[in-house]
Write a protein that holds these residues in place. Structure first.
Motif, PDB file in Angstrom:
ATOM      1  N   THR A 451      22.436  -7.151  -4.384  1.00 59.61           N
ATOM      2  CA  THR A 451      22.373  -8.295  -5.291  1.00 59.61           C
ATOM      3  C   THR A 451      21.575  -7.929  -6.536  1.00 59.61           C
ATOM      4  O   THR A 451      20.642  -7.111  -6.477  1.00 59.61           O
ATOM      5  N   GLU A 452      21.934  -8.530  -7.652  1.00 61.62           N
ATOM      6  CA  GLU A 452      21.154  -8.418  -8.884  1.00 61.62           C
ATOM      7  C   GLU A 452      20.257  -9.634  -9.080  1.00 61.62           C
ATOM      8  O   GLU A 452      19.458  -9.684 -10.017  1.00 61.62           O
ATOM      9  N   ALA A 453      20.394 -10.613  -8.198  1.00 61.57           N
ATOM     10  CA  ALA A 453      19.693 -11.893  -8.354  1.00 61.57           C
ATOM     11  C   ALA A 453      18.276 -11.820  -7.800  1.00 61.57           C
ATOM     12  O   ALA A 453      17.877 -12.613  -6.944  1.00 61.57           O
ATOM     13  N   ILE A 454      17.503 -10.841  -8.269  1.00 56.48           N
ATOM     14  CA  ILE A 454      16.115 -10.688  -7.856  1.00 56.48           C
ATOM     15  C   ILE A 454      15.236 -10.844  -9.085  1.00 56.48           C
ATOM     16  O   ILE A 454      15.371 -10.082 -10.050  1.00 56.48           O
ATOM     17  N   PRO A 455      14.352 -11.840  -9.111  1.00 54.45           N
ATOM     18  CA  PRO A 455      13.506 -12.048 -10.294  1.00 54.45           C
ATOM     19  C   PRO A 455      12.461 -10.943 -10.422  1.00 54.45           C
ATOM     20  O   PRO A 455      12.183 -10.216  -9.455  1.00 54.45           O
ATOM     21  N   PRO A 456      11.854 -10.804 -11.580  1.00 52.74           N
ATOM     22  CA  PRO A 456      10.767  -9.827 -11.735  1.00 52.74           C
ATOM     23  C   PRO A 456       9.600 -10.196 -10.827  1.00 52.74           C
ATOM     24  O   PRO A 456       9.323 -11.388 -10.609  1.00 52.74           O
ATOM     25  N   PRO A 457       8.908  -9.210 -10.274  1.00 54.05           N
ATOM     26  CA  PRO A 457       7.759  -9.527  -9.413  1.00 54.05           C
ATOM     27  C   PRO A 457       6.621 -10.147 -10.207  1.00 54.05           C
ATOM     28  O   PRO A 457       6.409  -9.823 -11.378  1.00 54.05           O
ATOM     29  N   LEU A 458       5.886 -11.043  -9.560  1.00 56.81           N
ATOM     30  CA  LEU A 458       4.703 -11.639 -10.176  1.00 56.81           C
ATOM     31  C   LEU A 458       3.529 -10.670 -10.148  1.00 56.81           C
ATOM     32  O   LEU A 458       2.736 -10.600 -11.086  1.00 56.81           O
ATOM     33  N   GLN A 459       3.407  -9.940  -9.064  1.00 58.21           N
ATOM     34  CA  GLN A 459       2.292  -9.008  -8.879  1.00 58.21           C
ATOM     35  C   GLN A 459       2.751  -7.907  -7.937  1.00 58.21           C
ATOM     36  O   GLN A 459       3.557  -8.137  -7.029  1.00 58.21           O
ATOM     37  N   GLU A 460       2.239  -6.705  -8.151  1.00 59.37           N
ATOM     38  CA  GLU A 460       2.541  -5.580  -7.271  1.00 59.37           C
ATOM     39  C   GLU A 460       1.244  -4.890  -6.863  1.00 59.37           C
ATOM     40  O   GLU A 460       0.325  -4.754  -7.675  1.00 59.37           O
ATOM     41  N   VAL A 461       1.174  -4.473  -5.615  1.00 57.43           N
ATOM     42  CA  VAL A 461       0.040  -3.677  -5.135  1.00 57.43           C
ATOM     43  C   VAL A 461       0.595  -2.542  -4.285  1.00 57.43           C
ATOM     44  O   VAL A 461       1.670  -2.653  -3.694  1.00 57.43           O
ATOM     45  N   GLU A 462      -0.127  -1.439  -4.234  1.00 56.37           N
ATOM     46  CA  GLU A 462       0.309  -0.308  -3.448  1.00 56.37           C
ATOM     47  C   GLU A 462      -0.894   0.379  -2.819  1.00 56.37           C
ATOM     48  O   GLU A 462      -2.025   0.229  -3.280  1.00 56.37           O
ATOM     49  N   LYS A 463      -0.623   1.105  -1.762  1.00 58.47           N
ATOM     50  CA  LYS A 463      -1.680   1.857  -1.072  1.00 58.47           C
ATOM     51  C   LYS A 463      -1.082   3.128  -0.495  1.00 58.47           C
ATOM     52  O   LYS A 463      -0.055   3.092   0.191  1.00 58.47           O
ATOM     53  N   THR A 464      -1.730   4.239  -0.804  1.00 54.54           N
ATOM     54  CA  THR A 464      -1.333   5.524  -0.238  1.00 54.54           C
ATOM     55  C   THR A 464      -2.430   6.014   0.684  1.00 54.54           C
ATOM     56  O   THR A 464      -3.579   6.183   0.256  1.00 54.54           O
ATOM     57  N   TRP A 465      -2.081   6.224   1.936  1.00 52.04           N
ATOM     58  CA  TRP A 465      -3.020   6.825   2.884  1.00 52.04           C
ATOM     59  C   TRP A 465      -2.648   8.305   2.988  1.00 52.04           C
ATOM     60  O   TRP A 465      -1.796   8.697   3.766  1.00 52.04           O
ATOM     61  N   ASP A 466      -3.276   9.114   2.151  1.00 48.10           N
ATOM     62  CA  ASP A 466      -2.947  10.533   2.083  1.00 48.10           C
ATOM     63  C   ASP A 466      -4.131  11.261   1.474  1.00 48.10           C
ATOM     64  O   ASP A 466      -4.499  11.016   0.320  1.00 48.10           O
ATOM     65  N   GLY A 467      -4.740  12.164   2.230  1.00 48.84           N
ATOM     66  CA  GLY A 467      -5.892  12.903   1.732  1.00 48.84           C
ATOM     67  C   GLY A 467      -7.165  12.087   1.801  1.00 48.84           C
ATOM     68  O   GLY A 467      -7.252  11.051   2.459  1.00 48.84           O
ATOM     69  N   GLY A 468      -8.192  12.554   1.089  1.00 55.76           N
ATOM     70  CA  GLY A 468      -9.485  11.877   1.100  1.00 55.76           C
ATOM     71  C   GLY A 468     -10.151  11.962   2.459  1.00 55.76           C
ATOM     72  O   GLY A 468      -9.798  12.780   3.318  1.00 55.76           O
ATOM     73  N   VAL A 469     -11.110  11.086   2.699  1.00 53.82           N
ATOM     74  CA  VAL A 469     -11.840  11.121   3.973  1.00 53.82           C
ATOM     75  C   VAL A 469     -10.963  10.671   5.129  1.00 53.82           C
ATOM     76  O   VAL A 469     -11.220  11.017   6.278  1.00 53.82           O
ATOM     77  N   GLU A 470      -9.927   9.879   4.847  1.00 51.49           N
ATOM     78  CA  GLU A 470      -9.039   9.437   5.932  1.00 51.49           C
ATOM     79  C   GLU A 470      -8.067  10.539   6.338  1.00 51.49           C
ATOM     80  O   GLU A 470      -7.677  10.628   7.502  1.00 51.49           O
ATOM     81  N   GLY A 471      -7.638  11.358   5.382  1.00 51.62           N
ATOM     82  CA  GLY A 471      -6.672  12.407   5.681  1.00 51.62           C
ATOM     83  C   GLY A 471      -5.246  11.901   5.666  1.00 51.62           C
ATOM     84  O   GLY A 471      -4.343  12.554   5.162  1.00 51.62           O
ATOM     85  N   GLY A 472      -5.013  10.745   6.226  1.00 52.22           N
ATOM     86  CA  GLY A 472      -3.696  10.135   6.306  1.00 52.22           C
ATOM     87  C   GLY A 472      -3.812   8.776   6.943  1.00 52.22           C
ATOM     88  O   GLY A 472      -4.916   8.268   7.184  1.00 52.22           O
ATOM     89  N   ALA A 473      -2.671   8.173   7.232  1.00 45.34           N
ATOM     90  CA  ALA A 473      -2.654   6.848   7.849  1.00 45.34           C
ATOM     91  C   ALA A 473      -2.859   6.918   9.353  1.00 45.34           C
ATOM     92  O   ALA A 473      -3.386   5.997   9.970  1.00 45.34           O
ATOM     93  N   TRP A 474      -2.415   8.021   9.959  1.00 48.81           N
ATOM     94  CA  TRP A 474      -2.538   8.181  11.406  1.00 48.81           C
ATOM     95  C   TRP A 474      -2.570   9.679  11.721  1.00 48.81           C
ATOM     96  O   TRP A 474      -2.307  10.514  10.852  1.00 48.81           O
ATOM     97  N   ASN A 475      -2.902   9.999  12.944  1.00 45.12           N
ATOM     98  CA  ASN A 475      -2.996  11.389  13.375  1.00 45.12           C
ATOM     99  C   ASN A 475      -2.078  11.632  14.562  1.00 45.12           C
ATOM    100  O   ASN A 475      -1.868  10.742  15.390  1.00 45.12           O
ATOM    101  N   GLY A 476      -1.534  12.838  14.646  1.00 45.47           N
ATOM    102  CA  GLY A 476      -0.670  13.203  15.760  1.00 45.47           C
ATOM    103  C   GLY A 476      -1.091  14.523  16.371  1.00 45.47           C
ATOM    104  O   GLY A 476      -1.534  15.443  15.663  1.00 45.47           O
ATOM    105  N   TRP A 477      -0.969  14.625  17.686  1.00 48.08           N
ATOM    106  CA  TRP A 477      -1.341  15.856  18.383  1.00 48.08           C
ATOM    107  C   TRP A 477      -0.381  16.983  18.012  1.00 48.08           C
ATOM    108  O   TRP A 477       0.830  16.805  17.957  1.00 48.08           O
ATOM    109  N   ARG A 478      -0.930  18.157  17.784  1.00 46.88           N
ATOM    110  CA  ARG A 478      -0.126  19.332  17.459  1.00 46.88           C
ATOM    111  C   ARG A 478       0.507  19.913  18.722  1.00 46.88           C
ATOM    112  O   ARG A 478      -0.042  19.767  19.829  1.00 46.88           O
TER     113      ARG A 478
END
Length: 536
Positions: A451-478
Motif C-alpha cells: 500500500t502507498e496509503a501510509i502517512p509520514p511518521p510523527l516520530q522515529e526512534v532506533e536502537k542498535t545493540w552492537d559493540g560497546g560494553v554490551e557487545g550485542g543484544a544477546w549471547n550464544g554458546w560457541r
C-alpha cells in the motif's frame, strides 16, 4: 592506593543490569543464617552486609530499556528485551517451567502484565518469539492496557518478491521455495521446519522436556560426534534441502540461532523457550520497571548502596581472597574499594574491557580467560515509528506482524494510545542496522503491506545493540563448548579468590532475562548457601 581511602565492602556488585539489581535486592532481603556471609554481616555494627551496586551510568536495566514516545504515554516502547515466557497450561508447566523467576518477580513487585504470544498457536512457529494469539494470562493488566496484537489472517509476508497472506501461507505451491514434500508437510509441524529437522538429528527432539534437554546438551550425538561440537547451521544443512534451509533463515527473527550457535544449546534453548507452548508476557509499565524497582527496593534497605557513574577500570586480588577495585567516576574522579566478595554481573564484552587487570592474569586465571570466549555476542537493531492513525487497518490488518526478505525483515503493528489514534509501529527488527545507503525503511514497509496509503511518521526512534560494553543484544554458546561446565565455573572462576560472574551471557537461557536471574540464584544457593527464592 592508600588503605584509608578504600571503601571496605562485604559484597561489591558491578553491573546494574537485571542480574546485578536482582542480586543486590536478594542479598538485602536474605536470611543469612547458615551462610558464609553471616560472619561478614556479624562484624558490622548494624549486623547487615555492606553491599554496593556499581553502574557505568545512572540507568539500570542493561539490555532492558523501555521508553515512551510523544503522544503515547500508556504504551511502552521496548528497545531491548521485551518480556518473559509462562506456560500456556498446567500440562505445559510439567514439561517446560518457563521463566519462573521473572514471573514471580513481576508478581512480587505488583506489576500488571499483558499477554502477547502463545508460541504454538502461530501459523508459523518459526516466528514464535514475536507472533501469537491474543489472550490475557496469568496477571491482570491495567484498565488501559490492550493485549499485544497477534498474527491475523491478512497479515502480510513478502518473500522473494512474492506477496502472501497468512491465511494462504501453508497452501501447497504458495511459497517461493523449492521445498521437498516432507518439508512442505513439516510446515504444519508443531515446531515448524526447524522441529522437523531436529527430530531427524535427535529422535523425538520436539517432544523432549526441559529436564531431558539438560541431559541431551551433554550426551546427544550426530554422525559419531557430540552434538555440541557442531554449528547448528552445519547440522540443519545436512538434513534440509538448500531451499528448505534458506526458508528457515528467511523466516527467522534472529537468523544466528540457526547458523553459528552451538547445535546442542541452540536446540535446547529454542525447544524449551521460543518454540515451547508458552505465552510471552509484557510488563504494562515497561519491562525496565523490573530492574528499576529492584534497585529502588535495594536502596530502601541500603541507602548508600547505589553507586552510579562508576566504571570499573582495574581489579586485583589479595592473599585472603578479597578483591581490590578501582573505579573511574564522573568528572575525571576515582574511587577505590576492597570487597570480600566481588560479583561481575556483566556480559563478555564488558568483562573483556577489564581483562588486562592483574586479576585476569597468571595461571590461576587461565580457565577464566578461555571461558570468556566461550560465547559470541550477537547484534540486534530495532526501529520504531509513531503515526497519527493505525494506517494498517486500511489494508484489513488488525495488528501484529509482517515479515519479509527485504532488509527490514520484521515489522509489527503494535497498538494505539487509548482515547487517541496515535499508534506505534515496529518498522524493523533485524540483526544489524547497516544494510546500505539505498535502504529506505518506510518504502520497504509500503512494499511489505502492499500500500502507498501510509502517512509520514510523527516520530522515529532506533536502537542498535552492537559493540560497546554490551557487545550485542544477546549471547550464544560457541561450537565445541561444554556450556554446562562453563556456567558452573563462572560462579567462582579463580580458585582462592571470591570472584563470581553472573548474567545472561554464561547461562543456560541465553537471550532471556531468566538466564541472568538463574545464574544469580545458583550463586546465592550453591556458593553462599542461602535459601532459594520462592519461585524455585
Amino acid at each position: 592506593m592508600a588503605e584509608t581511602d578504600m571503601d571496605d565492602l562485604d559484597v561489591a556488585i558491578v553491573g546494574g543490569g537485571p542480574a546485578g539489581c536482582y542480586l543486590a535486592w536478594r542479598l538485602a532481603n536474605a536470611d543469612l543464617a547458615g551462610s558464609p556471609l553471616a560472619d561478614l554481616a556479624a562484624r558490622r555494627p548494624d549486623g547487615k552486609l555492606k553491599i554496593r551496586l556499581y553502574q557505568l551510568d545512572d540507568r539500570v536495566g542493561g539490555r532492558i530499556e523501555s521508553i515512551r514516545m510523544d503522544g503515547m504515554p500508556d504504551i511502552a516502547v521496548e528497545l531491548g528485551a521485551e518480556g518473559y515466557l509462562v506456560p500456556s497450561s498446567p500440562d505445559t508447566a510439567r514439561q517446560y517451567p518457563g521463566h519462573v523467576l521473572v514471573a514471580s518477580l513481576v508478581e512480587e513487585l505488583g506489576l500488571p502484565a499483558i499477554a502477547g504470544l502463545s508460541a504454538r498457536s502461530a501459523p508459523s512457529p518459526l516466528l514464535a518469539r514475536l507472533f501469537g494469539e491474543r489472550r490475557i494470562l496469568p496477571h491482570e493488566p491495567s484498565a488501559e492496557a490492550e493485549p499485544v496484537p497477534g498474527l491475523g489472517p491478512n497479515n502480510p509476508w513478502l518473500l522473494r518478491d512474492h506477496h502472501i497472506l497468512t491465511c494462504d501461507l501453508t497452501k501447497p505451491g504458495v511459497l517461493p521455495y523449492k521445498l521437498t514434500q516432507e518439508e512442505e508437510s513439516a510446515l504444519n509441524h508443531p515446531c515448524g521446519l526447524f522441529g522437523y529437522a531436529c527430530d531427524q538429528v535427535v529422535p523425538e527432539a520436539t517432544a523432549c522436556s526441559y529436564v531431558d534437554w539438560q541431559e541431551l546438551r551433554k550426551t546427544a550425538e550426530w554422525k559419531g560426534r557430540p552434538l555440541y561440537t557442531y554449528e547448528i547451521g552445519e547440522v540443519l544443512r545436512d538434513v534440509l534441502s538448500k531451499d528448505g534451509y534458506q526458508f528457515l533463515l528467511d523466516t527467522a527473527c534472529v537468523p544466528e540461532m540457526y547458523t553459528v550457535m552451538n547445535a546442542a544449546d541452540a536446540m535446547a534453548l529454542l525447544f524449551c523457550n521460543d518454540l515451547a507452548p508458552m505465552t510471552l508476557m509484557h510488563v504494562d509499565a515497561g519491562y525496565q520497571a523490573i530492574p528499576n524497582m529492584l534497585r529502588d527496593r535495594f536502596v530502601m534497605k541500603h541507602q548508600d548502596g547505589w553507586r552510579p557513574h562508576h566504571r570499573l577500570a582495574w581489579v586485583d586480588s589479595t592473599q585472603d581472597g578479597s578483591t581490590l577495585l578501582r573505579f573511574e567516576t564522573r568528572g575525571g574522579g576515582a574511587a577505590v574499594a576492597r570487597a570480600a566478595h566481588l560479583v561481575l554481573a556483566m556480559p563478555r564484552a564488558a568483562l573483556e574491557q577489564i581483562a588486562s587487570s592483574p586479576l585476569f592474569q597468571g595461571d590461576a586465571a587461565r580457565a577464566l580467560r578461555q571461558d570468556l570466549c566461550a560465547v559470541q555476542p550477537h547484534p540486534i537493531y530495532r526501529q520504531y515509528a509513531s503515526y497519527e492513525i493505525p494506517w494498517w487497518q486500511r489494508v484489513d490488518v488488525e495488528g501484529g506482524p509482517g515479515f519479509t526478505t527485504l532488509p527490514i525483515r520484521v515489522s509489527y503493528a503494535l497498538g494505539t494510545q487509548p482515547n487517541t489514534q496515535t499508534s506505534l509501529f515496529l518498522v524493523s527488527f533485524r540483526p544489524r542496522k547497516d544494510v546500505g545507503p539505498w535502504h529506505d525503511p518506510q518504502r520497504e514497509v509500503k512494499r511489505l503491506f502492499n500500500t502507498e496509503a501510509i502517512p509520514p511518521p510523527l516520530q522515529e526512534v532506533e536502537k542498535t545493540w552492537d559493540g560497546g560494553v554490551e557487545g550485542g543484544a544477546w549471547n550464544g554458546w560457541r561450537p565445541g563448548v561444554r556450556s554446562w561446565e562453563v556456567t558452573r565455573r563462572m560462579l567462582k572462576p579463580i580458585e582462592g579468590v571470591n570472584l563470581h560472574v553472573c548474567g545472561e551471557a554464561y547461562s543456560d537461557t541465553q537471550g532471556w532475562t531468566e538466564g541472568a536471574l538463574r545464574t544469580c540464584e545458583e550463586l546465592l544457593t550453591s556458593q553462599w548457601k542461602l535459601a532459594p527464592w520462592k519461585a524455585t
